[in-house]
Scaffold this motif. Structure first.
Motif, short mmCIF file in Angstrom:
data_model
loop_
_atom_site.label_atom_id
_atom_site.label_comp_id
_atom_site.label_asym_id
_atom_site.label_seq_id
_atom_site.Cartn_x
_atom_site.Cartn_y
_atom_site.Cartn_z
N LEU A 78 29.61 58.95 54.84
CA LEU A 78 29.31 58.30 53.57
C LEU A 78 30.16 57.04 53.38
O LEU A 78 29.74 56.09 52.72
N PHE A 79 31.37 57.05 53.98
CA PHE A 79 32.26 55.91 53.82
C PHE A 79 31.86 54.74 54.72
O PHE A 79 32.52 53.70 54.72
N LYS A 80 30.80 54.92 55.50
CA LYS A 80 30.24 53.80 56.25
C LYS A 80 29.22 53.02 55.41
O LYS A 80 28.75 51.97 55.82
N SER A 84 28.54 50.66 52.58
CA SER A 84 29.39 49.67 51.90
C SER A 84 29.34 49.80 50.38
O SER A 84 30.38 49.70 49.71
N SER A 85 28.16 50.03 49.81
CA SER A 85 28.06 50.13 48.36
C SER A 85 28.78 51.37 47.84
O SER A 85 29.37 51.35 46.74
N PHE A 86 28.75 52.46 48.61
CA PHE A 86 29.48 53.68 48.23
C PHE A 86 30.98 53.40 48.23
O PHE A 86 31.71 53.78 47.29
N ASN A 87 31.47 52.74 49.27
CA ASN A 87 32.90 52.41 49.35
C ASN A 87 33.33 51.49 48.21
O ASN A 87 34.32 51.73 47.52
N LEU A 88 32.58 50.39 48.03
CA LEU A 88 32.95 49.43 46.99
C LEU A 88 32.92 50.06 45.60
O LEU A 88 33.81 49.82 44.79
N ALA A 89 31.89 50.87 45.33
CA ALA A 89 31.78 51.50 44.02
C ALA A 89 32.98 52.39 43.74
O ALA A 89 33.54 52.38 42.63
N ASN A 90 33.43 53.15 44.74
CA ASN A 90 34.56 54.06 44.53
C ASN A 90 35.88 53.30 44.42
O ASN A 90 36.77 53.71 43.65
N PRO A 147 22.01 59.69 50.13
CA PRO A 147 20.82 60.55 50.06
C PRO A 147 20.97 61.60 48.96
O PRO A 147 22.09 61.99 48.60
N GLN A 148 19.85 62.07 48.45
CA GLN A 148 19.85 63.05 47.37
C GLN A 148 20.62 64.32 47.76
O GLN A 148 21.23 64.96 46.91
N SER A 149 20.63 64.66 49.04
CA SER A 149 21.31 65.87 49.49
C SER A 149 22.82 65.79 49.34
O SER A 149 23.51 66.80 49.39
N SER A 185 31.34 63.84 42.62
CA SER A 185 32.71 64.36 42.55
C SER A 185 33.70 63.38 43.17
O SER A 185 34.84 63.26 42.71
N ALA A 186 33.28 62.64 44.20
CA ALA A 186 34.16 61.63 44.80
C ALA A 186 34.48 60.54 43.78
O ALA A 186 35.63 60.08 43.68
#
Length: 513
Positions: free
Chosen positions: A259-261, A263-269, A386-388, A395-396
């Motif tokens: 998930l940390f690959k 970019s939008s997930f990383n930047l958002a967190n 992904p929804q899964s 939680s992250a």
């Protein structure tokens, strides 16, 4: 659960909001009531653990339950969270000493972590990203409402009733929420997973707990260079390395590293982490400025702090409605960070003579920006995966915000202490000889106790009244100088968050899960 009838979705969301309100009120009500509770139970030197244990257990539970709820559905965990929180709240009211209260607050924290993690994730189950904005805004507004009601109600209860009712008064709300979740929330079909990542869960816990403890204690209970703090950091670092090694080999990792690959997930967190730093800095240190520098009473301080929470409630609802209507979020997120950072910069320009109206305006601007952006970046994180993995993403986001707050408060505390000691030393070096007789005023914390100041002044001989007034001015100036540095640093952190948000790619919000 996207296929459910709209009426059932709304009922489930109202029950989830009631769960969030129940947990949030029990968090915010304790702060005002704790001094009275400590006076009844004793154990003053342990009172910080009432907050620390809650923070630790809720943070750990939230991140672990995120993955489990992806596997087994949200319902069993939100019910378990409500049940645990209800039991913990009841037991808190039965405490006969500080150690019991700390233990029961830890139990509350386990329940709170499950409630918060699953409540926000449930929004993602019920609604596609395009529709989540209004409900996440409403959920954030619920927390803001609790921040307004809780402290005032806590003070009223301890003044007029037994302190136990601080923990018991909202038990019916929890029971009602439990009933509606149990009846209305559908049970998700269990996905075919071969194993639970027990080893990853253990090392994730051993990574987070020492890290949060180190930042909670450093500079306050222990020096940053002390063996205790260095050992905690070392344990956390070693555990992190082992956690990464385990997750790369786990069949069903508790926190999928892939998930940390994204970019939008990383930047958002990262942005959520920085927002958490800014948010907790204002909440923790603004009362010091209002009471210590401006000389406003603790009772009126609560009214000023309401400017933040009320504007946050308004803007979080507004933000949710705009996102759901337009499907756009990037410009709104940038605007929220701009408002919040500007508000914090303006707070750094204040002085003891700043008018109450201007103070309220600066706080409202900061709170408005916070409300615009707080739940928005959680939505961005959810929309990136992904929804899964919805529960893990939710939680992250909660964990990064909590860690940002803990680390931010610790760092800002060090900045405040260093600047204040420097300014006080400089002022006293040039002070008249008569200042040396006012030893009771050498500790700046005395500024937070108007009654003690009045007592000291009444006991002083008349020839020291002028020196008393001058030294008080120097102390207020020193605390103001220190807090100006804290707020200026906070505005710089939010400016960095704004810069990162500029690079955030706006992924269209999905209209279906």
């Amino acid at each position: 659960m996207e296929h459910l009838a709209n009426k059932q979705k709304i009922t489930i969301m109202l029950a989830s909001m009631a769960s969030m309100l129940f947990a949030s009120l029990n968090q915010t009500i304790v702060g005002t009531a704790l001094p009275h509770i400590v006076s009844q139970l004793g154990g003053m030197k342990y009172f910080n653990w009432v907050f620390t244990i809650f923070m630790l257990t809720s943070s750990i539970t939230a991140i672990l339950v995120g993955k489990l709820s992806d596997m087994y559905g949200r319902k069993p965990f939100i019910l378990a969270g409500l049940g645990t929180f209800i039991i913990g709240s009841f037991l808190c009211g039965t405490s006969t000493d500080m150690f019991q209260l700390i233990a029961y607050r830890g139990l509350q924290g386990f329940g709170c972590g499950m409630i918060i993690s699953t409540s926000f994730a449930a929004i993602g189950d019920l609604f596609p990203p395009r529709e989540r904005g209004r409900w996440q805004g409403a959920m954030t507004a619920t927390y803001g409402l609790a921040s307004v009601i809780g402290p005032t109600l806590g003070g009223y209860i301890v003044d007029n009733f037994n302190w136990e009712w601080v923990f018991w008064i909202f038990l019916p709300v929890g029971a009602i929420a439990f009933f509606f979740i149990w009846r209305m929330f559908p049970q998700a079909t269990q996905r075919n997973h071969t194993s639970i990542d027990y080893a990853g869960s253990v090392f994730l816990t051993v990574t987070i707990v020492p890290l949060l403890l180190a930042f909670s204690w450093a500079g306050r209970d222990y020096a940053w260079s002390s063996l205790t703090i260095l050992a905690l950091f070392a344990i956390s670092l070693i555990s992190l390395a082992l956690f990464i090694w385990i997750e790369n080999r786990a069949e069903n990792p508790v926190l999928p590293l892939h998930l940390f690959k994204i970019s939008s997930f990383n930047l958002a967190n990262i942005i959520v982490f920085l927002i958490g730093m800014g948010m907790f800095v204002v909440i923790m240190y603004m009362p010091f400025y209002i009471q210590g520098v401006m000389g406003i009473s603790a009772e009126k301080t609560g009214l000023f702090m309401m400017a933040i929470t009320l504007s946050m409630v308004v803007s979080s609802v507004l933000s949710g409605q705009i996102i759901s209507k337009t499907g756009k979020y990037k410009k709104l997120g940038l605007l929220g960070l701009l408002f919040m950072g500007s508000g914090m910069f303006l707070l750094s320009t204040m002085n003891p003579g700043t008018s109450h109206l201007i103070l309220g305006g600066y706080l409202a601007l900061t709170g408005f920006g916070l409300g615009l952006s707080l739940s928005l970046y959680n939505l961005v994180s959810q929309n990136s995966v992904p929804q899964s993995h919805l529960g893990v993403a939710t939680s992250a986001s909660q964990l990064f915000r909590q860690m940002g707050g803990t680390i931010g408060v610790s760092i800002m505390g060090g900045i405040m202490l260093t600047r204040m000691q420097s300014r006080i030393s400089s002022s006293l070096a040039q002070a008249p000889e008569s200042f040396s007789k006012l030893t009771a005023l050498k500790d700046p914390e005395i500024l937070l106790s108007p009654d003690k100041l009045a007592t000291i002044k009444a006991e002083l001989p008349a020839n020291l009244n002028t020196s008393f007034t001058q030294l008080l001015h120097h102390l207020r100036e020193a605390m103001g100088f220190a807090l100006d540095g804290v707020f200026l640093t906070g505005s710089g952190i939010l400016a960095f968050a704004f810069l990162l948000a500029c690079f955030l790619k706006e992924i269209p919000l999905r209209t279906s899960n």
